[in-house]
Design a protein around this motif. Structure first.
Motif, PDB file in Angstrom:
ATOM      1  N   ASP B 790       0.846  -1.183   0.000  1.00  0.00           N
ATOM      2  CA  ASP B 790       0.000   0.000   0.000  1.00  0.00           C
ATOM      3  C   ASP B 790       0.883   1.234   0.000  1.00  0.00           C
ATOM      4  OD1 ASP B 790       1.038   0.172   2.475  1.00  0.00           O
ATOM      5  OD2 ASP B 790      -0.817  -0.272   3.559  1.00  0.00           O
ATOM      6  N   GLN B 791       0.250   2.381   0.021  1.00  0.00           N
ATOM      7  CA  GLN B 791       1.018   3.627  -0.118  1.00  0.00           C
ATOM      8  C   GLN B 791       2.027   3.824   0.995  1.00  0.00           C
ATOM      9  OE1 GLN B 791      -1.794   6.820  -0.656  1.00  0.00           O
ATOM     10  NE2 GLN B 791      -1.078   6.955  -2.775  1.00  0.00           N
ATOM     11  N   ALA B 792       1.590   3.467   2.196  1.00  0.00           N
ATOM     12  CA  ALA B 792       2.484   3.674   3.336  1.00  0.00           C
ATOM     13  C   ALA B 792       3.766   2.859   3.152  1.00  0.00           C
ATOM     14  CB  ALA B 792       1.787   3.271   4.627  1.00  0.00           C
ATOM     15  N   ALA B 793       3.576   1.667   2.644  1.00  0.00           N
ATOM     16  CA  ALA B 793       4.731   0.801   2.444  1.00  0.00           C
ATOM     17  C   ALA B 793       5.679   1.425   1.423  1.00  0.00           C
ATOM     18  CB  ALA B 793       4.277  -0.574   1.982  1.00  0.00           C
ATOM     19  N   PHE B 794       5.103   1.988   0.359  1.00  0.00           N
ATOM     20  CA  PHE B 794       5.940   2.627  -0.650  1.00  0.00           C
ATOM     21  C   PHE B 794       6.720   3.793  -0.054  1.00  0.00           C
ATOM     22  CE2 PHE B 794       3.650   0.577  -4.184  1.00  0.00           C
ATOM     23  CZ  PHE B 794       4.772   0.217  -4.904  1.00  0.00           C
ATOM     24  N   GLY B 798      10.633   4.068  -0.059  1.00  0.00           N
ATOM     25  CA  GLY B 798      11.352   5.184  -0.676  1.00  0.00           C
ATOM     26  C   GLY B 798      12.351   5.769   0.300  1.00  0.00           C
ATOM     27  N   HIS B 799      11.937   5.865   1.535  1.00  0.00           N
ATOM     28  CA  HIS B 799      12.808   6.414   2.562  1.00  0.00           C
ATOM     29  C   HIS B 799      14.062   5.553   2.708  1.00  0.00           C
ATOM     30  CE1 HIS B 799      13.774   8.523   6.218  1.00  0.00           C
ATOM     31  NE2 HIS B 799      13.940   7.377   6.822  1.00  0.00           N
ATOM     32  N   SER B 806      22.417   6.729  -1.349  1.00  0.00           N
ATOM     33  CA  SER B 806      23.402   7.784  -1.157  1.00  0.00           C
ATOM     34  C   SER B 806      24.643   7.240  -0.464  1.00  0.00           C
ATOM     35  CB  SER B 806      22.803   8.919  -0.347  1.00  0.00           C
ATOM     36  OG  SER B 806      22.481   8.429   0.935  1.00  0.00           O
ATOM     37  N   GLN B 807      24.441   6.180   0.307  1.00  0.00           N
ATOM     38  CA  GLN B 807      25.618   5.616   0.975  1.00  0.00           C
ATOM     39  C   GLN B 807      26.488   4.810   0.029  1.00  0.00           C
ATOM     40  OE1 GLN B 807      24.204   3.234   4.128  1.00  0.00           O
ATOM     41  NE2 GLN B 807      24.099   4.932   5.589  1.00  0.00           N
ATOM     42  N   GLY B 808      25.813   3.881  -0.586  1.00  0.00           N
ATOM     43  CA  GLY B 808      26.589   2.917  -1.362  1.00  0.00           C
ATOM     44  C   GLY B 808      26.983   3.436  -2.720  1.00  0.00           C
ATOM     45  N   GLY B 809      26.119   4.274  -3.271  1.00  0.00           N
ATOM     46  CA  GLY B 809      26.417   4.754  -4.601  1.00  0.00           C
ATOM     47  C   GLY B 809      26.306   3.675  -5.637  1.00  0.00           C
TER      48      GLY B 809
END
Lengths: 107, 929
Positions: B790-794, B798-799, B806-809
């Motif tokens: 559901d949307q919350a899961a998305f 995304g978070h 950004s960490q692993g690149g």
């Protein structure tokens, strides 16, 4: 008369020798390589008794592997077989680059 | 599937539970050499300190595999034994090279160490341990003998203690049993299939990294056959051999102290190195579906039989290269040789009147027609190869030039600085611009200064910053032409055949007799290899006695060439074979007087052991890609020389030199247990085991005095591990079912075999199902439930995902450039024999790929070479960009399916990086066997 008999004897002897040498030819040996190696063997046959024949074969292979395949063996061995091959004529022997030489170039 | 680790203690995995991959396997076969090599001399982590650690590493590796596959009936472990003579040339070449490479590394290490220390660098204490000579992984050595001992202990321990093993039959075929590991496995399967109790729907899983395993698996004609292998990951960081740190190669080692990375660096000092390998499945049933689409021919003059066409396909793959024959000069796998062959095959088979092969026997008359068709194309293939090569080099040169100047000449800074997409800098959203005029001015000033600086710089200095004296040339590092070895064959120019024979064989092209001999040997070789795959080893003695192959156009009048082999040949004994494959430098694995034969100038086999040998680069760039010109072993002379030193063997060496048997193990929960215990008490010689006690497996059992008996302690050969005091396992010698001489094993589906349901999208799906979109079949379970978010899961997703990126690149959206091709210059041949691409297109594992339909399969199947990488890139990129699109909307779903085991498939999350790395050489198998 005697001379010709001796010649004949020698010739037959040589043929017999050639015949028994023929079984020493390798599976993949071309006419050119075999002719050269046979000549190496014939040249040195008298120095090696029958029970040392395998050793002579090994030396002929050392020489042939060196000339036709580019292998290198210890200095002592190289010197020996090149000595033994004195007078064996090889027309346009191929040229090789050994692995050590390639690695040396890389450096 | 990995055991969870809490505070350094591993929680055991219960492998008796259902298989989390949603499939149940019956039999697991391990081609052990693929396990022994990475465990004893790993590439990407520090080597084990001693033999005991190696053994434990091997045990752990098998445990991991076991927990993934969870076989329910049989575990078959096969270590390479003495190989057929046909393999000896390749083995020799690997071992002679490995020995030299090992010595070179030691020397390089020594020199660099001196240099680093003299410059004041710091290096960890030199370990006293001896260099592990991987050549000891050859049958007959003490190491292999110990390994067998350890594995017997390991099996006994697991069957006693692990619930997943308790009702399993285990067979161990160690190095004392002749035959290559994978072929011992094939022999086992072939012989089981040929007896009436075999379950035709057995699900086989074979573990090994070799590309032939795919061919072998197809050759069994078992409908359920899956291969599991380590995922090949290119450009894995390798620790420096001197200081054990990542990030540089030995050549650049400066001996600097380790940089601390993050606050808690010292806690996890090891993990980045040697992160555990991950596995992938290759489902041959899916490959068979692809092949069926590719090979099916309508309107044949005879009935189309898919199984037969598979065998022909396997046969044609041999032309392109195998372990026993050099590949035909015109057929390069990376140039789409297999596609070409399939095309030719489909044309020609209309005229041949039948298939090329039957049950592993070749119809030479038909093969000749194929060869003639390849021969006609030969000239053009060589010309095209040349054109491609020239234009590739030109592009490469331009690219190099571009790369030099590529650093952007101007990057806006300040508030206009570019921001990575989808990433929040400092936790805040991008701000609206303020005072743009001022910023623009600052940038102009900055740009001017920079320009002045660089122009001043480039006028007077070399690329490394040192000033260039006037009037001298700049060093040029980018002129690749200079490194290219001269090619004096020039296959693209008139007269190529003459030059090839002159250069490679040192004979004139007019020497028909010689050329015939080469062709005859090659034809024999093709017959031998096919029989080896379908019937077992036809002759232990046969070998191809040349270093090069003939041309396809030379295969004329081959139909009457001999294709039968001497019967009743015997394999070498282990120590004899060691004499045949080792260089003198590895003589330490042999008894003293035997070793002397390799070193002594008076030895009658001294010619087998050159100190140095020629490498013919044969159009390739690196020494390891070239052909090693090593002399062939003369079996007669070898045996004669050994006769004199045989009496010197110690009793232990005599034992190691003898041929052994497979060993079968079962625990007390197994139906066969009582039967075997009975035999152990009464003595047994070739007793038939009853198949109904053991899932239809048949074989002959023989008692030997050193078997494992219940109630008797099994001693641990590894000091760190405990003896098994309460033993409930028994073992006995096992022999495959025997068949009379001349028996032909049938290459066909067995009656009663149920074909697994189709996985691929039907070609006519759109026509017949206009309304319904095709739902790809992913994974082993055709009815796998879909997961919906559901949307919350998305949002949560995304978070999590953006942080990760950004960490692993290395995420799907990553803009980190892939490792440069240049790295290939320094890199070693990658370990795996088969290319990573092999595993990409199979839809069962890579959800994104099932969208792509069946086309691009064959050119990816078999290893490609280093040189061809850039050429392939074009289509690689296309595929990548296609799959990339799907990955975005697909994989975000796929990778978070609440199935924890999915996480093995990490590529899904990371996307597949552009493949700009060196692919393995076609013979770049591990240097095993």
């Amino acid at each position: 008369m005697e001379d010709s008999m001796l010649d004949d004897f020698l010739k037959r002897n040589r043929e017999m020798a050639d015949h028994s040498l023929e079984r020493l030819r390798g599976l993949s040996e071309s006419d050119k390589h075999w002719t050269a190696r046979r000549s190496f063997l014939v040249r040195n046959l008298s120095d090696y008794p029958r029970d040392r024949l395998d050793y002579l074969v090994a030396l002929s292979m050392v020489w042939s592997n060196h000339v036709f395949m580019g292998c290198r063996y210890s200095d002592q061995l190289m010197e020996k077989v090149l000595d033994m091959a004195d007078g064996v004529h090889v027309e346009d022997a191929p040229h090789f680059t050994t692995r050590d030489e390639i690695m040396q170039q890389r450096k | 599937m990995q055991a969870k680790e809490v505070n350094g203690v591993k929680a055991p995995v219960d492998s008796s539970k259902p298989n989390p991959n949603e499939v149940e396997f019956d039999n697991l076969y391990l081609d052990m050499n693929g396990i022994i090599h990475p465990c004893t001399h790993p590439e990407n982590k520090p080597a084990p300190k001693n033999e005991d650690e190696m053994m434990v590493a091997i045990f752990e590796y098998i445990d991991r595999l076991f927990n993934i596959v969870r076989p329910r009936r049989l575990l078959y472990m096969a270590i390479d034994g003495v190989a057929p003579r046909a393999k000896m040339n390749q083995q020799r070449s690997r071992r002679f090279r490995a020995s030299k490479e090992g010595l070179e590394l030691v020397e390089e290490k020594r020199q660099m160490r001196e240099e680093v220390l003299s410059k004041g660098g710091f290096l960890p204490q030199e370990e006293v341990k001896e260099r592990f000579d991987s050549n000891c992984i050859t049958p007959g050595t003490e190491f292999m003998d110990n390994l067998a001992k350890c594995l017997r202990y390991y099996v006994a321990d697991r069957v006693n203690n692990d619930p997943g093993w308790k009702s399993l039959t285990v067979i161990l075929s160690d190095a004392s049993v002749p035959g290559e590991g994978e072929h011992k496995i094939m022999d086992y399967i072939r012989r089981q299939r040929a007896q009436p109790n075999h379950d035709p729907n057995t699900h086989h899983c074979l573990c090994g990294a070799d590309a032939d395993l795919i061919m072998l698996g197809l050759a069994t004609h078992e409908p359920n056959f899956t291969i599991i292998r380590e995922e090949f990951k290119p450009n894995q960081p390798k620790p420096c051999a001197l200081c054990n740190q990542l990030g540089h190669e030995i050549k650049e080692c400066q001996g600097l102290p380790k940089e601390k990375q993050g606050e808690f660096d010292q806690l996890g000092s090891n993990p980045p190195i040697g992160s555990e390998a991950e596995f992938i499945f290759i489902r041959l049933t899916v490959l068979r579906e692809y092949l069926e689409r590719e090979l099916t021919m309508a309107s044949l003059p005879f009935k189309f039989d898919f199984e037969r066409s598979v065998d022909d396909w396997v046969f044609m793959c041999f032309f392109v290269g195998n372990d026993f024959l050099p590949h035909l000069p015109s057929l390069e796998i990376r140039e789409g040789a297999i596609d070409r062959l399939v095309g030719i095959y489909k044309n020609v088979v209309h005229k041949t009147g039948g298939y090329l092969t039957e049950n592993g026997f070749v119809n030479l008359e038909r093969v000749q027609m194929i060869m003639a068709a390849v021969g006609e194309a030969e000239d053009n293939i060589f010309k095209k190869r040349r054109d491609d090569d020239v234009s590739f080099r030109k592009r490469q040169k331009e690219k190099n030039k571009r790369m030099k100047t590529e650093a952007a000449s101007f990057v806006p800074g300040g508030q206009l600085a570019p921001q990575p997409l989808g990433q929040r800098s400092g936790g805040s959203k991008p701000q609206p611009l303020q005072n743009a005029r001022q910023t623009a001015y600052e940038m102009r000033v900055q740009g001017r200064d920079q320009q002045n600086k660089t122009s001043a710089h480039s006028n007077s200095s070399n690329s490394d910053g040192s000033p260039v004296p006037l009037g001298t040339k700049r060093k040029n590092g980018d002129n690749d032409d200079d490194d290219e070895p001269p090619d004096n064959i020039r296959l693209w120019e008139e007269g190529w055949k003459q030059r090839y024979y002159k250069n490679k064989f040192d004979v004139d092209a007019s020497d028909d007799k010689f050329r015939r001999k080469v062709v005859e040997s090659y034809v024999e070789g093709l017959c031998w290899v096919l029989q080896y795959y379908y019937q077992g080893c036809a002759s232990w003695k046969w070998f191809y006695p040349f270093h090069y192959a003939p041309f396809a156009s030379d295969f004329t009048d081959i139909k009457d060439m001999p294709s039968t082999f001497e019967k009743g040949t015997k394999p070498f004994k282990p120590l004899e074979q060691l004499m045949g494959v080792f260089p003198a430098a590895s003589g330490n694995f042999l008894p003293k007087t035997w070793r002397a034969l390799m070193e002594n100038p008076d030895s009658s086999i001294i010619d087998f052991y050159p100190d140095d040998f020629a490498i013919d680069l044969n159009g390739k760039k690196y020494a390891w890609q070239g052909v090693a010109l090593l002399p062939f072993v003369d079996e007669r002379r070898l045996r004669a020389a050994l006769e004199a030193v045989y009496p010197d063997l110690t009793p232990d060496e005599i034992r190691r030199n003898s041929l052994g048997s497979d060993v079968l193990f079962v625990g007390k929960h197994h139906k066969l247990f009582d039967f075997i215990v009975e035999l152990q008490n009464s003595g047994a010689q070739d007793i038939e085991m009853s198949p109904e006690l053991c899932h239809g497996i048949k074989g002959l059992l023989t008692l030997k005095d050193d078997v494992i008996k219940p109630g008797r302690t099994v001693e641990s050969p590894v000091p760190a591990l405990q003896d098994i005091t309460e033993n409930n396992v028994c073992s006995i010698l096992f022999k495959d079912p025997q068949f009379e001489d001349g028996y032909t094993f049938k290459a066909a589906l067995l009656p009663g075999a149920v074909k697994p349901s189709k996985v691929l999208k039907p070609a006519d799906w759109e026509q017949s199902n206009q309304k319904q979109p095709w739902k790809p079949r992913l994974g082993f379970n055709p009815n796998r439930p879909q997961v919906h978010l559901d949307q919350a899961a998305f949002r949560t997703l995304g978070h999590v995902m953006s942080k990760d990126r950004s960490q692993g690149g290395s995420g799907v959206y990553s803009y980190t450039p892939p490792p440069l091709y240049q790295q290939a210059k320094n890199s070693r041949p990658p370990l795996m024999r088969a290319p990573p691409s092999l595993t990409v297109p199979l839809p069962s594992l890579r959800p994104q790929d099932s969208w792509r339909g069946p086309q691009p399969l064959f050119q990816q199947l078999i290893p490609q070479r280093n040189q061809g990488i850039e050429q392939q890139l074009a289509w690689n990129r296309i595929l990548q960009s296609q799959t990339g699109m799907f990955q975005q909307n697909h994989h975000r779903l796929g990778s978070i399916m609440p199935n924890p085991y999915q996480s093995q498939d990490r590529r899904g999350r990371q996307g597949y990086p552009d493949r700009r790395y060196p692919l393995p050489p076609d013979s770049g198998r591990y240097s095993w066997n």
